[in-house]
Every structure is written in C-alpha cells, then in structure tokens.
Design an enzyme around this catalytic site. Sequence first.
Site, PDB file in Angstrom:
ATOM      1  N   GLU A 490       0.749  -1.319  -0.028  1.00  0.00           N
ATOM      2  CA  GLU A 490      -0.083  -0.101   0.096  1.00  0.00           C
ATOM      3  C   GLU A 490       1.049   1.280  -0.175  1.00  0.00           C
ATOM      4  O   GLU A 490       0.788   2.237   0.893  1.00  0.00           O
ATOM      5  CB  GLU A 490      -1.047  -0.178   1.145  1.00  0.00           C
ATOM      6  N   GLU A 598      -6.404 -10.451  -1.234  1.00  0.00           N
ATOM      7  CA  GLU A 598      -7.094 -10.463   0.189  1.00  0.00           C
ATOM      8  C   GLU A 598      -8.765 -10.152   0.011  1.00  0.00           C
ATOM      9  O   GLU A 598      -9.381  -9.523   0.332  1.00  0.00           O
ATOM     10  CB  GLU A 598      -6.765  -9.237   0.866  1.00  0.00           C
TER      11      GLU A 598
END
Length: 684
Positions: A490, A598
């Site tokens: 991220e 995810e």
Amino acid sequence: MMRSLKSRKLVFILAMLFLINAIVSLKFITYSSANQLASKSKYIEYNFENKSVSPLAKYPSNVVLKVTNSTCAEGTFSVLVAGRKNANDGVIVDITKFLDFSREYEVSFYVLQTTKKLQRISVTLEILDSNDKNQVIAAEKVLLPNIWTKVSAKVQASNYKKAKRINLIVNMPTSKSDSFYIDLFTIKDLENAYVLKQENFENKNTGGFLPEDKNCKITLAKDRAYSSAYSLKVQPSQKTKNGKILFPIKGLLQKGGTYDFSLLVYQDSSKPVNFSAGIKLNDGKSTKEIVLAKQNVAPKKWTQLFATLDLDTRFSAKDVSFFVKPAAAISYYLDLYSISDENWGQPVPDYNLPSLCEKYKNYFKIGVAVPYRALTNPVDVEVIKRHFNSITPENEMKPESLQPYEGGFSFSIADEYVDFCKKDNISLRGHTLVWHQQTPSWFFTNPETGEKLTNSEKDKEILLDRLKKHIQTVVGRYKGKVYAWDVVNEAIDENQPDGYRRSDWYNILGPEYIEKAFIWAHEADPKAKLFYNDYSTEDPYKREFIYKLIKNLKAKGVPVHGVGLQCHISLDWPDVSEIEETVKLFSRIPGLEIHFTEIDISIAKNMTDDDAYNRYLLVQQAQKLKAIFDVLKKYRNVVTSVTFWGLKDDYSWLRGDMPLLSDKDYQPKFAFWSLIDPSVVPKE
C-alpha cells in the site's frame, strides 16, 4: 448435555461411558409418539417405522409418497418423494397443531438425493390467516449425492400467533423431476434441540431395531415398560444364542460429530448379566465391532446404559449400526432409546464438502488469511487443510509482530505457521515486510535524541539500515519456507500528484525505500517470489500509478515478480469489468505474476431487517464472486494464486459485513457454492 469441542484424532475416539444401576428417578424429555400427539409436546418424532407417510402430504397431488426400506437415515424405513413434475413439487406438513405459540422450535428432517450432481433443498413456511397467505424461506441446504443430510429450520411460533394454519413445504428447486427421500422428521422446542432421536415404542412398532440373527425374535411387550405402555422384548434363539440387536444410524452421523447414546435395559434372570453396547461398521468388504460401553445389569431393575461416540473428520463407512448385546443367551427388554448431538448449537463444519483447492488445482492456488488462533483450533485446522493450499498470516508476520522493539525479533508464532505449512504441504505467503501501518514507531525514531527521523542523510542512513536488517533477518530466516512475500504494501496514494503515499517511509527516504526493499529481500532469498501489494487496484487512476511503478522497477532490473491485488470490494463497487481491466493491464508486463491476495465482498451497507432481501444480497454476492472467478480463470496464465481474507464471516476484519465464503458457524454460503457448482445458487 453439551460440552466443549474436543480435538479430533486421526481415528475416531470411542469415549467414556457411565452407567446408573438402580434407577429411581430418571428425567427424560416430554415425548409424544407419532400417533399419540400432545399439542404442546416438547419433542415430536416421525420415523416412518409404522409404514405410514404421515405427517407428510403430497404437494401437489401428482407427487407420489411411498414408505420404503431401500434406504434410510436411521432405523429401517424412509419416505420416497417421487412423481415430481415441477421444481416446486415436494411435500407439505401442517405443523399448526404441534406448536405452542409462546415457544421457538426446531423442525428438522434428514434428506437424501441420488442424482449424480449437487441439488438444493428448500424449506418454506406458509402462513395462512383469515386474510392472506404468506410464504417465507425458512432453510436451504445444498445436498451432495448419496449422503443423508440433516436439514433444520427454526420456527419462532410467537411471530405467528394470528395464523390460522402454518404449513411447512419441502421441495428441491434445482430439479423438476428427480425424486428424493425423507427420514426422521422431528419438531422440538429449542431446549431439546440437541436430541436427534428418541424411541419409546409407544408407536406400537419395533422402532427400526433389527436382530443380527434372523432367529432372534424382537417384539413389542406390554408386561415390561419403564414408564409408558410398551417396551421392546428381545428373545434370542436357544440354538444360536445370539441376542444382539442392531439399530442403523449411518445417516445421522456427521464427520467430526460427538454423539451420546442412552437406553434402558431390563432382564429378569436370576443373576446380573453383562451387557455391551457399541457400533458395528461395514465398509463393504468386512465388518468391525467397537464396544463403547459395558455394564452388569442386575435382575429386575431398569438400568441406563450410556455411551459417547466421537467421530474423526475423515470417518467413512458404508453402513453403521448401534448394537446392544448381552453376554448370556437371555431374553431382555429395552426402553427409552435416544441419540443426542453433543455439538448442537456449536459451530461444526461439513467435512463432506467438495474441496475448493481441489476444484481449482488446474487454475491457481486457493489461499486463506488466518490469525494464529486458527492454527490452535482443531476445527479451523481441518477446514484449512480441506479447502486451501496456501495460507497468509493475517498479522503475525507484520513488522510490529516480528520486531516489536529494535533488535528484539520474535519468531515463535511465525515459526508455527512455517511448521504447520510444512507438515500439511501448504504454501505460505509472507505478509508484509514494509507497510505504513503496524510498523513500530521506533523504526522512525532517532535512537540518540528520541525525536522523529527527518530526511537528513544521517537519518536516512539510520532508517535504511533498520529496513535492511529487518528484511534480511526475516526473509533470511524463512528462506525456502515462504514461497512469496508481499514486500511492499500500500505505498500508492492516487490522490498525490506523483502517486506515492506520504508515509513515514516516503517522507524520510522518498520512493527509494521501495526499490531497496525488493533488492534486499531478493538477496536474502533469491528463489522467493516478491510482490507489490495494494487495495483499490480497480480504480483506473490508482492502477495506472501501480502499473508505472512496477514497470519502472522492472526496467531498472529490480526483482519484482508479481503484483498483489487485494480485492476488498462490495456489491456496489467495482464492476467486474474493472477487475478484468486491472488484470488485463498487469498481464501486459512480461513475466509478471498476479495474485489476488485479500478477497472479500462486503454486503453490510445493503442489508435490512427483511430476511428475504438479505437472502437476495447473499445471492448477489455469490453471483459477483462467480463472475470474478470467471475472469481469473480466463487469465490463469498470469493469475497464479487467489486468497480470501478470512476463514469465515466472524473471523473477518469486516465482521458485520458477511464478506466471506462461510458464515460464523462454518456453513457454506451461496458464495462458496458459486465456486463449486453455480447451478445450485438461486437465480433471483
């Protein structure tokens, strides 16, 4: 009657017994036989051993109901539901007279379908009052072929106090014509829902018991009964002297289940006689008996025989019967036979479910993110081993877990993940080495002044040294054991002009830290696959920044092997076409692998108090997941792993959002079935 879940052994454990010799005041639940109904009884059972289809009725009239001994969940008989011409055809039961409208009930039955494919059984409550008729789906279950399956529906009778009549309708909407079987139909209030079976012989039949020796006689007896009018009398032949009786139970047993057996025995010989009880197994080639309980039964005293059976999750047998056997060739009596489910009310998976990772073995790995507690829970372990061939530690390999203070590495829990995966031949994804969250503040603190690091050359050197030491220590320790790492997590913010997140990493080091992280990870384990991982990769602006980042790194020779697309999404966003655009974009980078890392699909913000609408949302969730997997299969040359972010809904970081494949009780949702066989998922 309940107890905590126990560890499942490699073979099923035959557990404890206790016996009460001179019974003076045994307490049993209130029981009504099928033909002696009490309107407010706590337990009502129809086992069809009286060769009547009651209380089942045809729905509609073209349906044929027939009592048969060709198959059964327990005992000897079941009901064949045939002659179906429409998907809605099945059986109907008027349950009004059974209900106390201040209570909540569980209505359950066992069902078997013998087609060669999966089918869905549906249970509908039909509520009729003076003005209206309303139908509500009370339960749905996907049935595997040739396996007796328990189907349960809860009925809150107090919600229907004004109803003139309440019907229960059972049909198999995935087939218009195929027959199915029903056995052991019960209605019980929730206090007694743990009881699977109870027989007191007041229905004036032998209740499904069979003699092992055809010369042994079993009959109803009125001269001996514990509390009511009848008991079962067993008279062995003096020639064969075999007084063993059997009660078939295979259809009642669930892998991983725990069952209590109880019955009363009476004999009137001149001395105590040893009785044994247990199970008889038949695998199609041979039989085996396992004794669960032994007890001396004194003359002329009703004695309770009690035994507990634990089944391994891999239990398998063609036929299973409970048996009772005296050590002497005497006549004896049985009464109040019952089977209870110790795990009722506790979450127990269905270990017969098709394996997800086996289903997709020719496409990509199927993974799951799990917390450490899952590795210590034997039920979770069995589910993981059955359905997943890759796991990701949810938090246990993040920087704050592995190095909470400088130089203070803590590997014990991460090592357990490694050991678990090695033992069960499961691949391990490491998550994550570099992130702006769950990284201890000491990483960014000057060791001499205690102040936050700046972007000075001296402070940069401190942070780079810390980063290198962390990466090389962690990756080096698990060299050859972790097959893929989310190296940087991220780091992109599409709202920034240059696309980089203004994290402490960036503010001190600039984008250089990303490149360094991959280089140092590769040095520590040259064979590990290294990934950049991020969320909202379906956003056109964000995915373009990520695409440029990876392309530039690869152009510089930085060892980036793949991109991790998290795929935390909802019903409303994104459209599946955007997911395909993302996959298509990254597939243009030569040699780049794509992992979906995810996955979860949130439905919470759409949910209401309307159960029918919430069911619709679960169907939509399933259809969206199926559409996503259609895309992933299309790109299987580059998509090599797909991971769900959680084992079941209550393990999710989005606990109230119902985002995963199974509910909190391990029961597969439509989302699961959409990946196994979409034909059993409702179309609406």
